[in-house]
Scaffold this motif. Structure first.
Motif, PDB file in Angstrom:
ATOM      1  N   ILE A  31      -3.058   2.572  -5.350  1.00 38.37           N
ATOM      2  CA  ILE A  31      -1.741   3.090  -4.974  1.00 38.37           C
ATOM      3  C   ILE A  31      -0.778   1.940  -4.705  1.00 38.37           C
ATOM      4  N   GLN A  32      -1.242   0.902  -4.008  1.00 39.49           N
ATOM      5  CA  GLN A  32      -0.346  -0.212  -3.700  1.00 39.49           C
ATOM      6  C   GLN A  32       0.115  -0.927  -4.956  1.00 39.49           C
ATOM      7  N   THR A  33      -0.759  -1.018  -5.956  1.00 41.31           N
ATOM      8  CA  THR A  33      -0.372  -1.652  -7.218  1.00 41.31           C
ATOM      9  C   THR A  33       0.767  -0.875  -7.871  1.00 41.31           C
ATOM     10  N   GLU A  53      -7.573   1.430   0.924  1.00 38.84           N
ATOM     11  CA  GLU A  53      -6.499   0.446   0.941  1.00 38.84           C
ATOM     12  C   GLU A  53      -5.517   0.753   2.067  1.00 38.84           C
ATOM     13  N   ASN A  54      -4.637  -0.173   2.299  1.00 42.77           N
ATOM     14  CA  ASN A  54      -3.606  -0.045   3.329  1.00 42.77           C
ATOM     15  C   ASN A  54      -2.254  -0.166   2.635  1.00 42.77           C
ATOM     16  N   ILE A  55      -1.423   0.867   2.778  1.00 41.88           N
ATOM     17  CA  ILE A  55      -0.239   1.033   1.957  1.00 41.88           C
ATOM     18  C   ILE A  55       1.012   0.516   2.673  1.00 41.88           C
ATOM     19  N   VAL A  64       5.620   8.815  -2.768  1.00 42.40           N
ATOM     20  CA  VAL A  64       4.193   8.593  -3.014  1.00 42.40           C
ATOM     21  C   VAL A  64       3.491   9.870  -2.594  1.00 42.40           C
ATOM     22  N   ARG A  65       2.864  10.515  -3.589  1.00 40.80           N
ATOM     23  CA  ARG A  65       2.276  11.823  -3.282  1.00 40.80           C
ATOM     24  C   ARG A  65       0.957  12.015  -3.996  1.00 40.80           C
ATOM     25  N   SER A  66       0.239  13.056  -3.531  1.00 39.79           N
ATOM     26  CA  SER A  66      -0.971  13.479  -4.241  1.00 39.79           C
ATOM     27  C   SER A  66      -0.574  14.298  -5.452  1.00 39.79           C
ATOM     28  N   VAL A  89      -0.772   3.548   6.354  1.00 41.90           N
ATOM     29  CA  VAL A  89       0.533   3.405   5.703  1.00 41.90           C
ATOM     30  C   VAL A  89       1.500   2.758   6.704  1.00 41.90           C
ATOM     31  N   VAL A  90       2.300   1.796   6.215  1.00 44.62           N
ATOM     32  CA  VAL A  90       3.311   1.192   7.077  1.00 44.62           C
ATOM     33  C   VAL A  90       4.696   1.306   6.427  1.00 44.62           C
TER      34      VAL A  90
END
Length: 873
Positions: A31-33, A53-55, A64-66, A89-90
């Motif tokens: 997701i971060q990529t 991961e940490n977003i 950003v969604r499912s 998530v930050v």
């Protein structure tokens, strides 16, 4: 000017045209990529799976969604796992509401180190397990934020390793600084932190910290600190909390500055504080203001376990149809993707429940009588008045039996007078038809005509002989004798038999059958209840038999073995019913309730005994007793009281409290003068109770090792002696008592012990007493002991398993009009024996003084010869 406008329009079109959907993992491995590659206006879509991961949104105005945020199964299975290393998530680059997080489960977030000072304090430590917003205002919706707040750090020294600690604040979400975040339609549950384990909000400028928390369910977030913690801790800030459940587990629910900012919400405990000093926070009842309530929201499964908890609402939840009546966002959906308004008014919390009315009583299988009165019960709410409908042909046709009544969940209803059908149904429907309400009808049950039989006389009507429970027979039992007959069943007989009209013997069995035998032990009929029968049958004035089952039902069976009606309870029925002179039936249940029924099964009233808490209610094992003035006496296990009830309406006449806190298991016993005797578990006293006031006349400790009545090592052998069985009363008023030890005690009506006799090595006697004062004690050691008035054993019957509940009734085990003073005793291993004082010439007595086998009063060679012959045979 026109050229400039045209250029702007073209730019906006081009911008919209190049907005991109970035797919994870088919196009991007993480997701971060995908976020790193995204431009403002893009959408990152993650397929179901776990993303370790940490977003970081990096200040981008993206979504950003499912793959399907409107499907909670997708939300649960699209997981951002923070690995307890950082926030899941930050947002700390000034994100706005155009930065949208949607449709994820965030778990195992360990927070990020934050150092932020505000007016009256400082945030210094790990914050924001699930989400951290620092001076940012994103939109977070349709997310399941759960199981965050543990942070893992490395440990130095030999061997290294890691250690896990609870983060400082904001286990679910931390909003620090000037944040105007929108948090909507989220579950925020089972997170932990020292402060604000659900959500914490802190800002140096409170007016700028005006986040919106709407349509969320925030529950069972927890803190290990003794200092008060709050599900939502937002002192010194001014968030708006709207249509949200805030329900705490082990601490307070909400700390806020201005209660007017909380509307249409369900909050367990709110506290008002103008600063950050917890000790100065004052409780404030939000219920009744701003449309708020404080009733238990009734989650499907509320547990401190992020994997097992289910925070959807049950149909009986007070949050259903309790939200903002002016809510008009018709297109808006709940966390499951359902319309936000299903029952005419929005529900409080993240879950919208389809309105449903489910009839729970009758449950199905009951037999009721035409014209009788019963409580119809249902769960769920229609949002207005309801009608109760009855069908007697399986739902093909319906008739209204109650119209436009309040939707309270229960109503006493009279059934029609002329019904005879085994295909009946009940339905509860909205008074004004509403196709949006699901109506689930009852199970199929029976309504049949009923007419009482003619009055008959019974010899042993119930446990203890009659409804005073004294155990005193009107005939003399045998002092020696032989087995007249024995009746075998396929399962144990663990309750007392009774003797009814024409000396019929009624046997309740754990094989589910009630057996009716003639005086010679021959089967007349049996009724199969399809559930173990564990209560002593009771015989009514017309010969009807009432017996309780493990399935919680009381069965009324007529003299010919036909089922008249049933009554359902919410616990098994061990208690033997009592029947008044005018035919009212009183029966206790393991659900803690005493039910009063009319002879046609109509529900008259009920009385609930108490217990020490919600888990241990006052389960009733004791059988009710009826005094000469028709007062009903009942006691419940876990409830250290004896209650005297008015037979008309079940109101309390008096309460006798046993200050020892012992538990009443055995039934109260009533003497001729009205004195009530009671034994208890965890208490070795016998209590004598005055019938007019309920005061204790005297209590006598019957297991005092220093009394001189017991063996020197009594205290070591029998450290706990409990009153499991009822005392019995002799013709002269002497009380005979058994505890869970091998001693039988005789106590005079003033409370003085007259004698104590040891019988074998085991305890657990069930007792009866003959008209001439002989006591019959059936024991777990397989022996039935016969004891005279002086405490001497005069006879014994031996078996190879437990014996229970001896019964003495005249004229029951021999032919027509003679009397033989026979004895009945149940045998745990599937047998009932009938013992007669008469033996044939070739019979060796089965009931005898252990050495005097020929009953001639002398012990001699003849006895030894008979014993040897008996053994050889």
């Amino acid at each position: 000017m026109k050229k400039t406008i045209l250029i702007m329009i073209l730019l906006s079109v081009v911008s919209a045209a190049i907005a991109t959907e970035r797919l994870v993992p088919s196009q991007y491995s993480a997701i971060q990529t995908a976020i790193n590659a995204a431009d403002n206006g893009d959408t990152v879509i993650a397929e179901a799976g776990t993303y370790n991961e940490n977003i970081d949104f990096m200040g981008k105005a993206i979504t950003v969604r499912s793959s399907n945020p409107g499907n909670f199964d997708t939300v649960k299975n699209t997981i951002i796992d923070g690995r307890q290393k950082d926030c899941c998530v930050v947002f700390f680059t000034g994100e706005s509401s155009n930065s949208v997080l949607e449709g994820f489960t965030l778990t195992n977030g360990g927070g990020m180190n934050v150092d932020y000072s505000y007016n009256n304090g400082r945030v210094s430590g790990q914050a924001g397990g699930g989400v951290l917003c620092l001076n940012s205002s994103p939109t977070i919706r349709y997310c399941n934020i759960t199981g965050n707040g543990q942070s893992v750090s490395s440990v130095g020294g030999r061997g290294g390793g890691t250690t896990s600690t609870t983060i400082y604040c904001g286990g679910g979400i931390a909003l620090i600084g000037d944040c105007q975040a929108i948090i909507d339609n989220c579950f925020i549950t089972n997170n932990q932190a020292d402060y604000g384990p659900g959500i914490i909000i802190r800002s140096y400028t409170p007016e700028q910290a005006a986040s919106m928390i709407s349509n969320c369910t925030i529950a069972n977030n927890w803190s290990q600190l003794r200092t008060p913690a709050y599900e939502i801790d937002c002192c010194d800030t001014k968030p708006v909390i709207y249509n949200t459940i805030v329900w705490s587990g082990n601490h307070r629910s909400l700390q806020i500055i201005d209660p007017l900012l909380v509307t249409y919400s369900c909050v367990r405990e709110a506290y008002i504080s103008e600063d950050n000093y917890y000790e100065f926070a004052e409780p404030f009842d939000l219920a009744g203001t701003g449309g708020n309530i404080n009733q238990n929201p009734l989650f499907v499964l509320s547990v401190l376990d992020s994997e097992k908890g289910d925070y959807h609402l049950l149909p009986d939840s007070a949050c259903i149809n309790a939200g903002d009546p002016d809510f008009a966002e018709i297109a808006k959906l709940d966390i499951d993707g359902q319309s936000r308004v299903l029952g005419g008014r929005i529900d409080i919390g993240a879950d919208e429940v389809m309105p449903e009315i489910h009839v729970t009583k009758p449950a199905g299988g009951e037999v009721w009588t035409s014209g009788s009165t019963h409580e119809i019960q249902w769960s769920g709410r229609a949002g207005g008045a309801v009608d109760i409908l009855l069908s007697t042909n399986g739902g093909a046709d319906w008739q209204t039996i109650e119209k436009s009544i309040p939707d309270t969940g229960g109503k006493m209803c009279a059934l029609p007078e002329t019904v005879d059908s085994n295909n009946c149904l009940v339905s509860v429907v909205p008074g004004i038809p509403d196709p949006g309400v699901i109506c689930m009808e009852s199970g199929v049950f029976t309504i049949r005509p009923y007419s009482p039989g003619v009055a008959v006389e019974s010899k042993w009507k119930s446990l203890g002989g009659d409804f005073t429970r004294t155990g005193l027979s009107d005939s003399n039992g045998p002092e020696s004798g032989c087995i007249k007959w024995q009746f075998e069943t396929t399962r144990a007989v663990s309750a007392s038999v009774t003797v009814g009209v024409d000396n019929r013997v009624y046997i309740p069995c754990e094989d589910g059958k009630l057996y009716a035998l003639d005086p010679n032990g021959l089967l007349i009929w049996s009724y199969d209840a399809n559930s173990p029968l564990i209560s002593s049958p009771t015989i009514g004035p017309d010969g009807s038999v009432y017996v309780g089952g493990l399935n919680g039902r009381l069965y009324a069976i007529d003299i010919n073995g036909n089922l008249s009606w049933t009554h359902g309870t919410e616990g098994f029925v061990y208690s033997s019913p009592a029947v008044s002179a005018d035919g009212k039936i009183y029966v206790g249940s393991q659900d803690g309730v005493l039910y009063a029924l009319d002879r046609d099964g109509s529900e008259l009233w009920s009385f609930e005994t108490k217990g020490p808490g919600e888990v241990l209610r006052g389960s009733i094992f004791a059988s009710p007793a009826i005094g000469s003035d028709e007062t009903v006496y009942i006691a419940g296990l876990y409830d250290p009281n004896l209650y005297a009830l008015n037979p008309i309406d079940g109101s309390i006449k008096w309460i006798c409290n046993f200050e020892s806190r012992g538990w009443p298991f055995a039934s109260p016993v009533i003497a001729d003068d009205g004195t009530i005797y009671q034994t208890l578990l965890y208490d070795t006293n016998l209590y004598a109770i005055e019938p007019q006031s309920g005061s204790i006349i005297w209590s006598a400790d019957l297991a005092d090792p220093g009394s001189g009545w017991f063996d020197p090592n009594y205290a070591q052998e029998f450290s706990e002696a409990d009153g499991w069985s009822e005392p019995v009363l002799g013709p002269d008023g002497t009380i005979y008592v058994s505890f869970d030890d091998p001693y039988l005690r005789a106590v005079d009506p003033t409370g003085e012990i007259q004698w104590a006799t040891r019988l074998g090595d085991m305890g657990g006697f069930t007792l009866t007493i003959s008209n001439n004062g002989n006591i019959y004690a059936a024991c777990d050691d397989g022996n039935l002991y016969v004891i005279n008035l002086d405490g001497e054993e005069i006879a014994r019957f031996q078996s190879d398993s437990w014996l229970n509940f001896p019964v003495i009734a005249d004229n029951i085990l021999i032919v027509a009009d003679s009397k033989d003073n026979s004895l009945l005793v149940t045998y745990e291993n599937n047998k009932v024996y009938a013992i007669s004082p008469e033996c044939s010439e070739d019979q060796v007595p089965d009931l005898y003084w252990p050495a005097d086998l020929n009953s001639d009063g002398a012990i001699n060679v003849t006895d030894m010869t008979l014993l040897a012959t008996y053994w050889l045979n």
